[in-house]
Design a protein around this motif. Structure first.
Motif, PDB file in Angstrom:
ATOM      1  N   VAL A   1       0.850  -1.203   0.000  1.00  0.00           N
ATOM      2  CA  VAL A   1       0.000   0.000   0.000  1.00  0.00           C
ATOM      3  C   VAL A   1       0.885   1.253   0.000  1.00  0.00           C
ATOM      4  CG1 VAL A   1      -1.675   1.323   1.356  1.00  0.00           C
ATOM      5  CG2 VAL A   1      -1.981  -1.133   1.052  1.00  0.00           C
ATOM      6  N   ILE A   2       1.942   1.251   0.791  1.00  0.00           N
ATOM      7  CA  ILE A   2       2.841   2.408   0.851  1.00  0.00           C
ATOM      8  C   ILE A   2       3.563   2.588  -0.487  1.00  0.00           C
ATOM      9  CG2 ILE A   2       4.983   3.274   1.897  1.00  0.00           C
ATOM     10  CD1 ILE A   2       3.912   2.103   4.575  1.00  0.00           C
ATOM     11  N   LEU A   3       4.096   1.520  -1.044  1.00  0.00           N
ATOM     12  CA  LEU A   3       4.819   1.629  -2.320  1.00  0.00           C
ATOM     13  C   LEU A   3       3.900   2.111  -3.437  1.00  0.00           C
ATOM     14  CD1 LEU A   3       7.069  -1.574  -2.213  1.00  0.00           C
ATOM     15  CD2 LEU A   3       7.750   0.796  -1.783  1.00  0.00           C
ATOM     16  N   GLN A   4       2.645   1.688  -3.425  1.00  0.00           N
ATOM     17  CA  GLN A   4       1.689   2.119  -4.445  1.00  0.00           C
ATOM     18  C   GLN A   4       1.333   3.599  -4.308  1.00  0.00           C
ATOM     19  OE1 GLN A   4      -1.666  -0.542  -4.142  1.00  0.00           O
ATOM     20  NE2 GLN A   4      -0.387  -2.323  -4.561  1.00  0.00           N
ATOM     21  N   SER A   5       1.511   4.146  -3.137  1.00  0.00           N
ATOM     22  CA  SER A   5       1.129   5.543  -2.899  1.00  0.00           C
ATOM     23  C   SER A   5       2.231   6.531  -3.281  1.00  0.00           C
ATOM     24  CB  SER A   5       0.776   5.736  -1.426  1.00  0.00           C
ATOM     25  OG  SER A   5       1.948   5.756  -0.631  1.00  0.00           O
ATOM     26  N   LEU A   6       3.431   6.035  -3.586  1.00  0.00           N
ATOM     27  CA  LEU A   6       4.560   6.923  -3.851  1.00  0.00           C
ATOM     28  C   LEU A   6       4.404   7.641  -5.188  1.00  0.00           C
ATOM     29  CD1 LEU A   6       7.474   4.603  -2.668  1.00  0.00           C
ATOM     30  CD2 LEU A   6       6.399   6.478  -1.419  1.00  0.00           C
ATOM     31  N   SER A   7       5.067   8.772  -5.321  1.00  0.00           N
ATOM     32  CA  SER A   7       5.025   9.534  -6.569  1.00  0.00           C
ATOM     33  C   SER A   7       5.796   8.791  -7.662  1.00  0.00           C
ATOM     34  CB  SER A   7       5.613  10.937  -6.353  1.00  0.00           C
ATOM     35  OG  SER A   7       6.971  10.835  -5.993  1.00  0.00           O
ATOM     36  N   ASP A   8       5.607   9.214  -8.892  1.00  0.00           N
ATOM     37  CA  ASP A   8       6.226   8.552 -10.047  1.00  0.00           C
ATOM     38  C   ASP A   8       7.747   8.552  -9.998  1.00  0.00           C
ATOM     39  OD1 ASP A   8       3.767   7.911 -11.052  1.00  0.00           O
ATOM     40  OD2 ASP A   8       3.683   9.596 -12.457  1.00  0.00           O
ATOM     41  N   SER A   9       8.339   9.520  -9.333  1.00  0.00           N
ATOM     42  CA  SER A   9       9.806   9.569  -9.274  1.00  0.00           C
ATOM     43  C   SER A   9      10.384   8.378  -8.510  1.00  0.00           C
ATOM     44  CB  SER A   9      10.276  10.883  -8.647  1.00  0.00           C
ATOM     45  OG  SER A   9       9.791  11.008  -7.328  1.00  0.00           O
ATOM     46  N   PHE A  10       9.552   7.658  -7.754  1.00  0.00           N
ATOM     47  CA  PHE A  10      10.023   6.494  -7.002  1.00  0.00           C
ATOM     48  C   PHE A  10       9.790   5.177  -7.753  1.00  0.00           C
ATOM     49  CE2 PHE A  10       9.988   9.591  -3.623  1.00  0.00           C
ATOM     50  CZ  PHE A  10      11.062   9.212  -2.837  1.00  0.00           C
ATOM     51  N   LYS A  11       9.350   5.242  -9.017  1.00  0.00           N
ATOM     52  CA  LYS A  11       9.107   4.009  -9.778  1.00  0.00           C
ATOM     53  C   LYS A  11      10.345   3.124  -9.865  1.00  0.00           C
ATOM     54  CE  LYS A  11       5.114   5.170 -12.526  1.00  0.00           C
ATOM     55  NZ  LYS A  11       4.559   5.359 -13.861  1.00  0.00           N
ATOM     56  N   PRO A  12      11.546   3.676 -10.133  1.00  0.00           N
ATOM     57  CA  PRO A  12      12.726   2.798 -10.160  1.00  0.00           C
ATOM     58  C   PRO A  12      12.976   2.107  -8.814  1.00  0.00           C
ATOM     59  CG  PRO A  12      13.235   4.896 -11.192  1.00  0.00           C
ATOM     60  CD  PRO A  12      11.880   5.029 -10.559  1.00  0.00           C
ATOM     61  N   PHE A  13      12.750   2.812  -7.726  1.00  0.00           N
ATOM     62  CA  PHE A  13      12.925   2.225  -6.392  1.00  0.00           C
ATOM     63  C   PHE A  13      11.949   1.072  -6.194  1.00  0.00           C
ATOM     64  CE2 PHE A  13      11.600   1.744  -2.006  1.00  0.00           C
ATOM     65  CZ  PHE A  13      12.818   1.623  -1.340  1.00  0.00           C
ATOM     66  N   VAL A  14      10.681   1.293  -6.541  1.00  0.00           N
ATOM     67  CA  VAL A  14       9.654   0.269  -6.350  1.00  0.00           C
ATOM     68  C   VAL A  14       9.976  -0.957  -7.208  1.00  0.00           C
ATOM     69  CG1 VAL A  14       7.198  -0.270  -6.664  1.00  0.00           C
ATOM     70  CG2 VAL A  14       7.872   1.950  -5.725  1.00  0.00           C
ATOM     71  N   LEU A  15      10.386  -0.735  -8.440  1.00  0.00           N
ATOM     72  CA  LEU A  15      10.757  -1.840  -9.322  1.00  0.00           C
ATOM     73  C   LEU A  15      11.897  -2.657  -8.721  1.00  0.00           C
ATOM     74  CD1 LEU A  15      10.388  -3.236 -12.076  1.00  0.00           C
ATOM     75  CD2 LEU A  15      12.076  -1.637 -12.968  1.00  0.00           C
ATOM     76  N   ASN A  16      12.939  -1.989  -8.261  1.00  0.00           N
ATOM     77  CA  ASN A  16      14.082  -2.653  -7.638  1.00  0.00           C
ATOM     78  C   ASN A  16      13.654  -3.399  -6.370  1.00  0.00           C
ATOM     79  OD1 ASN A  16      16.899  -3.276  -7.245  1.00  0.00           O
ATOM     80  ND2 ASN A  16      16.900  -1.702  -5.658  1.00  0.00           N
ATOM     81  N   PHE A  17      12.824  -2.770  -5.553  1.00  0.00           N
ATOM     82  CA  PHE A  17      12.357  -3.366  -4.294  1.00  0.00           C
ATOM     83  C   PHE A  17      11.613  -4.669  -4.579  1.00  0.00           C
ATOM     84  CE2 PHE A  17       9.667  -3.824  -0.567  1.00  0.00           C
ATOM     85  CZ  PHE A  17      10.468  -3.385   0.462  1.00  0.00           C
ATOM     86  N   ASN A  18      10.719  -4.637  -5.566  1.00  0.00           N
ATOM     87  CA  ASN A  18       9.926  -5.817  -5.875  1.00  0.00           C
ATOM     88  C   ASN A  18      10.735  -6.895  -6.589  1.00  0.00           C
ATOM     89  OD1 ASN A  18       7.525  -4.937  -4.696  1.00  0.00           O
ATOM     90  ND2 ASN A  18       6.963  -3.782  -6.510  1.00  0.00           N
ATOM     91  N   MET A  19      11.628  -6.497  -7.488  1.00  0.00           N
ATOM     92  CA  MET A  19      12.431  -7.480  -8.215  1.00  0.00           C
ATOM     93  C   MET A  19      13.354  -8.247  -7.274  1.00  0.00           C
ATOM     94  SD  MET A  19      13.398  -5.664 -11.806  1.00  0.00           S
ATOM     95  CE  MET A  19      14.524  -6.958 -12.240  1.00  0.00           C
ATOM     96  N   ASN A  20      13.871  -7.570  -6.284  1.00  0.00           N
ATOM     97  CA  ASN A  20      14.788  -8.204  -5.336  1.00  0.00           C
ATOM     98  C   ASN A  20      14.075  -8.828  -4.141  1.00  0.00           C
ATOM     99  OD1 ASN A  20      17.356  -7.663  -6.624  1.00  0.00           O
ATOM    100  ND2 ASN A  20      16.866  -5.512  -6.236  1.00  0.00           N
ATOM    101  N   GLU A  21      12.749  -8.781  -4.159  1.00  0.00           N
ATOM    102  CA  GLU A  21      11.924  -9.361  -3.101  1.00  0.00           C
ATOM    103  C   GLU A  21      12.419  -8.969  -1.715  1.00  0.00           C
ATOM    104  OE1 GLU A  21      11.367 -13.559  -3.706  1.00  0.00           O
ATOM    105  OE2 GLU A  21      10.907 -13.261  -5.826  1.00  0.00           O
TER     106      GLU A  21
END
Length: 186
Positions: free
Chosen positions: A91-111
């Motif tokens: 829920v927190i990651l989904q609420s972040l602004s678009d500038s955090f998309k690379p962070f979210v991608l990295n966070f999810n890819m690395n589990e």
């Protein structure tokens, strides 16, 4: 031995004491449940709505945003509706602004599996790195522009600059002399 009903009455405000003085402990609990259950449901609804609609504005500090969301998550837990850490993180990651998309991608890819306070720390670090990188990229753009200007000055010929009001057409600018032959108006 103390009577549970008397102990309950002693902890109530005077208005509730008057309403419950002739009831036993079980009846008091049932009555209080009826009175306050509706309020708890409304509070849960409002809190979950605020949590799920929360969206970070671009450029606002990530720490304050996530801490506000953690407050909603804690309130839901106190109301008897805890979110598991994985869902709260999503829920927190989904609420972040678009500038955090690379962070979210990295966070999810690395589990990555972190507690919410650890997630706040990671996001603040990422935010600091983004600010550093954005200032460097601006400098790089400026350096590229300087290099282009230096190259264009080195050949001895310079192209006429486009005026805001005047546009070039086939090498001839309106109301100016021809760049190639110095004649006006052709």
């Amino acid at each position: 031995m103390l009577d549970v009903g008397c102990l309950m009455l002693a902890t109530m405000v005077p208005e509730l004491q008057k309403q419950h003085e002739d009831m036993g402990a079980y009846e008091m609990i049932q009555n209080l449940k009826e009175i306050y259950e509706g309020q708890a449901r409304q509070e849960r609804y409002e809190t979950s709505r605020a949590l799920f609609q929360c969206k970070m504005n671009e450029g606002s500090p990530v720490g304050a945003h996530v801490i506000k969301m953690m407050g909603y998550i804690q309130t839901l837990e106190k109301l008897g509706f805890p979110l598991k850490n994985e869902l709260a993180t999503d829920v927190i990651l989904q609420s972040l602004s678009d500038s955090f998309k690379p962070f979210v991608l990295n966070f999810n890819m690395n589990e990555i599996n972190k507690t919410l306070p650890q997630l706040v720390g990671m996001l603040r670090t990422a935010e600091g790195n983004m600010k550093k990188n954005s200032s460097k990229s601006v400098l790089m753009v400026r350096e590229e522009n300087r290099k282009k200007k230096a190259k264009s000055k080195g050949n001895g010929k310079s192209k006429p600059k486009e005026n805001d009001a005047l546009k070039l057409e086939n090498g001839i600018s309106k109301d100016r002399k021809c760049f190639y032959c110095e004649k006006s108006g052709h």
